[in-house]
Design a protein around this motif. Structure first.
Motif, PDB file in Angstrom:
ATOM      1  N   MET A   1       0.851  -1.232  -0.018  1.00  0.00           N
ATOM      2  CA  MET A   1       0.036   0.011   0.099  1.00  0.00           C
ATOM      3  C   MET A   1       0.836   1.125  -0.095  1.00  0.00           C
ATOM      4  SD  MET A   1      -3.311   0.844  -0.438  1.00  0.00           S
ATOM      5  CE  MET A   1      -4.161  -0.567   0.255  1.00  0.00           C
ATOM      6  N   GLN A   2       1.842   1.112   0.613  1.00  0.00           N
ATOM      7  CA  GLN A   2       2.857   2.285   0.470  1.00  0.00           C
ATOM      8  C   GLN A   2       3.427   2.654  -0.899  1.00  0.00           C
ATOM      9  OE1 GLN A   2       6.228   1.081   3.345  1.00  0.00           O
ATOM     10  NE2 GLN A   2       5.240   2.336   5.055  1.00  0.00           N
ATOM     11  N   LEU A   3       3.709   1.599  -1.710  1.00  0.00           N
ATOM     12  CA  LEU A   3       3.966   1.678  -3.125  1.00  0.00           C
ATOM     13  C   LEU A   3       2.798   2.157  -3.707  1.00  0.00           C
ATOM     14  CD1 LEU A   3       6.387  -1.385  -2.918  1.00  0.00           C
ATOM     15  CD2 LEU A   3       7.028   1.038  -3.260  1.00  0.00           C
ATOM     16  N   VAL A   4       1.580   1.645  -3.546  1.00  0.00           N
ATOM     17  CA  VAL A   4       0.513   2.113  -4.129  1.00  0.00           C
ATOM     18  C   VAL A   4       0.322   3.439  -4.006  1.00  0.00           C
ATOM     19  CG1 VAL A   4      -2.169   2.223  -4.089  1.00  0.00           C
ATOM     20  CG2 VAL A   4      -1.103   0.145  -4.020  1.00  0.00           C
TER      21      VAL A   4
ATOM     22  N   ASP B   1      -0.446  -0.410  -8.625  1.00  0.00           N
ATOM     23  CA  ASP B   1      -2.001  -0.463  -8.969  1.00  0.00           C
ATOM     24  C   ASP B   1      -2.476  -1.646  -8.469  1.00  0.00           C
ATOM     25  OD1 ASP B   1      -4.338  -0.317  -9.732  1.00  0.00           O
ATOM     26  OD2 ASP B   1      -4.061   0.235 -11.819  1.00  0.00           O
ATOM     27  N   LEU B   2      -3.272  -1.482  -7.344  1.00  0.00           N
ATOM     28  CA  LEU B   2      -3.705  -2.804  -6.741  1.00  0.00           C
ATOM     29  C   LEU B   2      -4.545  -3.594  -7.966  1.00  0.00           C
ATOM     30  CD1 LEU B   2      -5.120  -1.640  -3.238  1.00  0.00           C
ATOM     31  CD2 LEU B   2      -3.030  -3.016  -3.807  1.00  0.00           C
ATOM     32  N   ASP B   3      -5.135  -3.300  -8.814  1.00  0.00           N
ATOM     33  CA  ASP B   3      -5.938  -3.728  -9.694  1.00  0.00           C
ATOM     34  C   ASP B   3      -5.345  -4.050 -11.032  1.00  0.00           C
ATOM     35  OD1 ASP B   3      -8.345  -3.761  -8.172  1.00  0.00           O
ATOM     36  OD2 ASP B   3      -8.544  -1.900  -8.309  1.00  0.00           O
ATOM     37  N   ALA B   4      -3.963  -3.894 -11.177  1.00  0.00           N
ATOM     38  CA  ALA B   4      -2.914  -4.425 -12.253  1.00  0.00           C
ATOM     39  C   ALA B   4      -2.860  -5.859 -12.169  1.00  0.00           C
ATOM     40  CB  ALA B   4      -1.909  -3.351 -12.186  1.00  0.00           C
TER      41      ALA B   4
ATOM     42  N   GLU C   1       2.395  -7.358 -14.797  1.00  0.00           N
ATOM     43  CA  GLU C   1       2.814  -6.172 -14.841  1.00  0.00           C
ATOM     44  C   GLU C   1       3.944  -5.803 -14.330  1.00  0.00           C
ATOM     45  OE1 GLU C   1       1.053  -1.481 -14.603  1.00  0.00           O
ATOM     46  OE2 GLU C   1      -0.060  -2.789 -15.167  1.00  0.00           O
ATOM     47  N   TYR C   2       4.008  -6.541 -13.080  1.00  0.00           N
ATOM     48  CA  TYR C   2       5.285  -6.375 -12.149  1.00  0.00           C
ATOM     49  C   TYR C   2       6.318  -7.230 -12.266  1.00  0.00           C
ATOM     50  CZ  TYR C   2       1.945  -2.756 -10.777  1.00  0.00           C
ATOM     51  OH  TYR C   2       0.983  -1.916 -10.650  1.00  0.00           O
TER      52      TYR C   2
ATOM     53  N   THR D   1      -4.473 -10.150  -9.825  1.00  0.00           N
ATOM     54  CA  THR D   1      -4.133  -8.897  -9.664  1.00  0.00           C
ATOM     55  C   THR D   1      -3.606  -8.929  -8.165  1.00  0.00           C
ATOM     56  OG1 THR D   1      -6.105  -8.413  -8.638  1.00  0.00           O
ATOM     57  CG2 THR D   1      -6.176  -8.364 -10.730  1.00  0.00           C
ATOM     58  N   VAL D   2      -2.656  -7.850  -8.088  1.00  0.00           N
ATOM     59  CA  VAL D   2      -2.077  -7.466  -6.560  1.00  0.00           C
ATOM     60  C   VAL D   2      -3.171  -7.812  -5.534  1.00  0.00           C
ATOM     61  CG1 VAL D   2      -0.725  -6.137  -5.423  1.00  0.00           C
ATOM     62  CG2 VAL D   2      -0.282  -6.159  -7.695  1.00  0.00           C
ATOM     63  N   ARG D   3      -4.508  -7.092  -5.858  1.00  0.00           N
ATOM     64  CA  ARG D   3      -5.361  -7.114  -4.829  1.00  0.00           C
ATOM     65  C   ARG D   3      -5.704  -8.537  -4.715  1.00  0.00           C
ATOM     66  NH1 ARG D   3      -9.123  -2.978  -3.501  1.00  0.00           N
ATOM     67  NH2 ARG D   3      -8.384  -1.849  -5.170  1.00  0.00           N
ATOM     68  N   ASN D   4      -5.806  -9.349  -5.694  1.00  0.00           N
ATOM     69  CA  ASN D   4      -6.302 -10.861  -5.311  1.00  0.00           C
ATOM     70  C   ASN D   4      -5.209 -11.572  -4.356  1.00  0.00           C
ATOM     71  OD1 ASN D   4      -7.092 -11.259  -8.769  1.00  0.00           O
ATOM     72  ND2 ASN D   4      -8.461 -10.805  -7.168  1.00  0.00           N
ATOM     73  N   LEU D   5      -3.910 -11.047  -4.440  1.00  0.00           N
ATOM     74  CA  LEU D   5      -3.034 -11.711  -3.542  1.00  0.00           C
ATOM     75  C   LEU D   5      -3.288 -11.310  -2.190  1.00  0.00           C
ATOM     76  CD1 LEU D   5       0.204 -10.916  -5.590  1.00  0.00           C
ATOM     77  CD2 LEU D   5      -0.963 -13.050  -5.710  1.00  0.00           C
TER      78      LEU D   5
END
Length: 485
Positions: free
Chosen positions: A105-108, A114-117, A121-122, A138-142
């Motif tokens: 979240m700090q990097l967001v 992007d949490l939904d990317a 992408e990374y 996505t990152v959010r899924n993780l």
């Protein structure tokens, strides 16, 4: 609810423990106020329970608003008799997940994630067995534990000798057990991948990032992302319960498991962390995240069953009208729990340098008692659930019973009838296969990980399998020989 599925249901069990605690006593719950809280009674309760349960050492930290209102160490850190202090480092297990989520979240907020990317992408090379599904994660899924990766696959890191990136690159044979973004499945692997995303985006090793961006700003002077410096600072010695007794057992969390469960911290440091979580990301004059960022970390995202939800590295529930944000942690020889009560602006941390299959929930039950005492109620008694105790002793005693049964059968072998011999084959073979396949399913962990975390269970299962299958084969062969004569 199957209470034997230890790892997947750990967060739900602590919620149920707290719910039980809230039903005991006749005094209405009220927010904790420093001047009214009997900390001596809380300390006495923990000391009594710790001694009754044979836990070598524990540490407690309680916060109210932006203040640490109570810190206390209990028992010993190791066999030398070194006392536990609020500055003694402990492994915090899966409470680490909230740190990894915070790092993401700090990097967001820095505009780098992007949490939904998609994860790809990374980590462009990221791929599981299902290539199409891999591209959807996505990152959010993780962070929400909705990638579709199973609990069992998430525990494969325990026997890994690989680094974090090497481990994640080797996931191309992992099969998803649920559709992406549809179902919650607690999996340490989600946070291993998230930790690697932090590394790649920040261009820093995970340990360095957490130290620089979380530990140092929060003045967490006795917290570490690796074992060596923690040992130099007096890391408590872990203990593993076997057959009702705690034995010293030391090991490091393998590198792939660090972002999901490998951080080390003192209870004093963890109170700094709790204050930041309760104070919109602020500790003193330092801000590690915006209020909006903290709110998103704590926001319930996916149901884990009943009224419980998973957020980002935190479990979220409401008990007796009191919203709770919490997480437990366990690595087999340490146990931890962090409980936040955001509406009350309070929370507490409880750490222990012991764990085991039977004792997995006992620290959580003690936490339930602390919760009660903080809210003006009598604590509930702490004991091992009877079904957990039954499974543990049934598995560990089975090899001995098999040996006794084989000795008895051998003595009267010539007098056995065909039907009796067939019954022996079915009984011994059936028990062997039952334990061999049922125990890993109940614990939801690969057998290699069970052997690492609960060695006595693993070797009992193996011994039962060898004895049961071996004696069944021998018996069947003798039956065929007898019938051919």
């Amino acid at each position: 609810m199957n209470t034997l599925k230890v790892y997947r249901l750990l967060s739900t069990l602590i919620c149920l423990t707290l719910a039980l605690a809230l039903t005991i006593g006749s005094v209405s719950a009220s927010p904790m106020r420093q001047g009214e809280t009997d900390f001596a009674a809380i300390d006495a309760y923990i000391t009594e329970q710790m001694n009754n349960l044979g836990i070598p050492g524990m540490a407690l930290g309680i916060v109210q608003g932006d203040q640490i209102v109570h810190l206390q160490g209990f028992g010993v850190a190791d066999s030398s008799g070194r006392v536990v202090t609020p500055q003694t480092p402990f492994h915090i297990g899966s409470v680490t997940k909230s740190f990894t989520a915070l790092a993401v979240m700090q990097l967001v907020e820095a505009g780098k994630i992007d949490l939904d990317a998609p994860v790809q992408e990374y980590l462009p090379w990221f791929e599981l067995a299902d290539k199409e599904a891999s591209a959807k994660i996505t990152v959010r899924n993780l962070l929400n534990q909705t990638s579709g990766i199973s609990t069992k696959d998430g525990d494969r890191f325990w026997t890994s000798q690989q680094g974090l990136e090497e481990h994640v690159r080797g996931l191309n044979e992992i099969q998803l057990t649920q559709p992406v973004a549809k179902t919650w499945q607690y999996s340490n692997l989600n946070y291993s991948i998230a930790g690697l995303v932090v590394e790649k985006v920040s261009r820093q090793p995970y340990a360095d990032y957490v130290t620089q961006h979380i530990f140092e700003p929060l003045d967490m002077r006795h917290s570490y992302a690796s074992r060596a410096p923690a040992l130099a600072d007096g890391l408590a010695v872990g203990h593993h319960y076997m057959f009702g007794h705690a034995f010293e057992r030391e090991y490091a969390v393998p590198l792939p498991g660090v972002p999901g469960g490998g951080l080390i911290a003192s209870v004093e440091d963890m109170t700094h962390y709790a204050i930041a979580q309760l104070s919109d990301g602020r500790y003193g004059d330092t801000s590690i995240l915006s209020a909006q960022g903290i709110a998103e970390l704590h926001a319930p995202a996916i149901s884990t069953g009943g009224e419980e939800h998973y957020a980002m590295g935190w479990n979220v529930t409401t008990l007796d009208g009191i919203p709770l944000v919490l997480h437990t942690g366990d690595i087999g020889n340490f146990h931890s729990i962090a409980v936040l009560m955001p509406d009350h602006g309070s929370g507490f941390i409880l750490l222990a340098n012991a764990s085991g299959f039977e004792q997995l929930r006992q620290v959580d039950a003690i936490a339930g008692g602390v919760f009660n005492l903080l809210n003006g109620k009598a604590p509930a008694p702490v004991s091992v659930p009877i079904n957990v105790r039954f499974l543990y002793w049934a598995v560990t005693v089975t090899p001995l019973l098999m040996i006794l049964g084989i000795a008895f059968s051998w003595r009267f072998w010539r007098s056995k009838r065909v039907g009796h011999i067939l019954l022996i084959v079915l009984l011994y073979g059936g028990i062997a296969l039952l334990w061999l396949f049922l125990v890993p399913q109940l614990i939801e962990s690969p057998f290699s990980s069970i052997r690492f975390i609960h060695p006595e269970l693993a070797y009992a299962v193996l011994a039962s399998a060898v004895l049961g299958i071996g004696w069944s084969i021998y018996t069947a062969m003798n039956l065929m020989t007898r019938r051919s004569k």
